[in-house]
Design an enzyme around this catalytic site. Structure first.
Site, PDB file in Angstrom:
ATOM      1  CE  LYS A 197      -3.502   2.429   2.635  1.00 39.42           C
ATOM      2  NZ  LYS A 197      -4.465   2.359   3.754  1.00 39.42           N
ATOM      3  CE  LYS A 251      -5.893   2.023  -0.459  1.00 34.07           C
ATOM      4  NZ  LYS A 251      -6.304   2.133   0.903  1.00 34.07           N
TER       5      LYS A 251
END
Ligand code: PBG
Length: 327
Positions: A197, A251
């Site tokens: 992320k 992400k």
């Protein structure tokens, strides 16, 4: 006159041929819908920077889950907006906290018809907006934060989550959560780790959606990944797998297709990608101006995330794309 022997265009002639030779397919089964539920409201509240997405009340949430289930969308991921925030985010593990209540009610109403994923972080619940305990120097204390995540995991599993999805990017969070879940008897609760992320400028509309402002103009670069790096993402994934992650995630998605493709190589567990709020907002804004065909762009963008190697996609487009795929 000599003609080319091989002509790739032969296989593009008709829609049926194109369908036959398509290397990847986007289906309803690939979609997970992120949903927001807010404590203390009775009517859903639209989120201006996420057109078409709302902060749900406990009552209105069920309606949307019902719609998604009817469309065949296999799962949802829940985010909560509490009425009261504090320095440690204690509403994240309050058995009566908003997400726990939403999980319990959704489980009660829908049984096993839809996979219930709970985002596991404390940023929506802390008054400073960070994903953990902030020490005297304003830094997030990694190890002290793990205890909070362990508490939240058990609360979410108790409330009925199938899967918990730690998104705070603390080192060791998957191990801490796995051990807490197992210790409480939740050996069947799975973990979808937000492994890679990135500290991204594309989360802006999400922060509107959950009413989060990071204190003192701060950011998450001290714990989320630096977008200059890609090998580091593979290391994060390796560590999460060692710690017991059942599924891993990259992400955001579009600016990170290279990471998705690299992560896919040699990975034998499901790989998710999160098409985040900023990516959705850009698409919607351009479509609203008539600058792009929103429907076609949505299919293309999500299709490209699959082509890069994702097994499923968390996306605010889930309902509308599911409806398009049924047509
Ligand atoms: C943290 C979390 C964030 C998102 C998902 N989980 C925000 C952040 O890291 O600042 C962003 C999702 C999106 O932008 O759609 N709980």
């Amino acid at each position: 006159m000599s003609f080319p022997k091989r002509r790739p265009r032969r296989l593009r002639r008709t829609p049926a041929i194109r369908r036959l030779v398509a290397e990847t397919r986007l289906g309803v089964d690939d979609l997970i819908a992120p949903l927001f539920v807010r404590e203390g409201i009775t009517e859903p509240i639209p989120i201006p920077s996420l057109p078409g997405v709302v902060q749900h009340s406990l009552e209105s949430l069920g309606g949307e889950v019902k719609q998604l289930a009817a469309l065949g969308v296999p799962g949802v991921i829940l985010f909560g907006i509490p009425e009261a925030k504090d320095s440690v985010g204690s509403e994240a593990w309050n058995p009566d906290g908003i997400v726990q209540r939403a999980l319990a009610e959704t489980r009660q109403e829908f049984g096993d018809e839809i996979v219930l994923i709970a985002d596991l972080c404390v940023d929506e619940y802390t008054d400073h907006g960070h994903c953990g305990i902030v020490d005297d120097h304003g830094r997030v204390d990694n190890d002290a934060t793990l205890e909070l995540y362990a508490n939240a995991a058990v609360a979410q599993a108790t409330a009925g989550a199938d899967t918990v999805a730690p998104s705070g990017m603390m080192d060791g969070q998957v191990a801490a959560i796995r051990s807490a879940l197992d210790g409480a008897g939740f050996t069947e609760t799975s973990i979808l780790a937000y492994s890679a992320k990135y500290a991204s400028a594309l989360y802006g509309p999400f922060r509107d959606a959950v009413d989060v402002t990071i204190a003192d103009g701060g950011d998450r670069r001290g714990y989320q990944q630096d977008w200059h790096n890609s090998r580091e993402a593979l290391e994060e994934i390796r560590l999460d797998l060692e710690e017991g992650a059942d599924m891993v995630m990259v992400k955001p998605a579009l600016a990170y297709l290279d990471i998705i493709a690299k992560a896919r190589e040699g990975l034998d567990v499901p790989l998710a990608a999160y098409h985040v709020s900023g990516e959705y907002a850009m698409l919607k804004a351009a479509a609203a101006n008539g600058w792009i065909d929103g429907d076609a762009a949505a299919l293309e963008v999500l299709g490209s995330i699959k082509r890069a190697g994702a097994d499923f996609i968390l996306t605010y487009l889930a309902a509308e794309v599911a409806a398009m795929l049924h047509d």
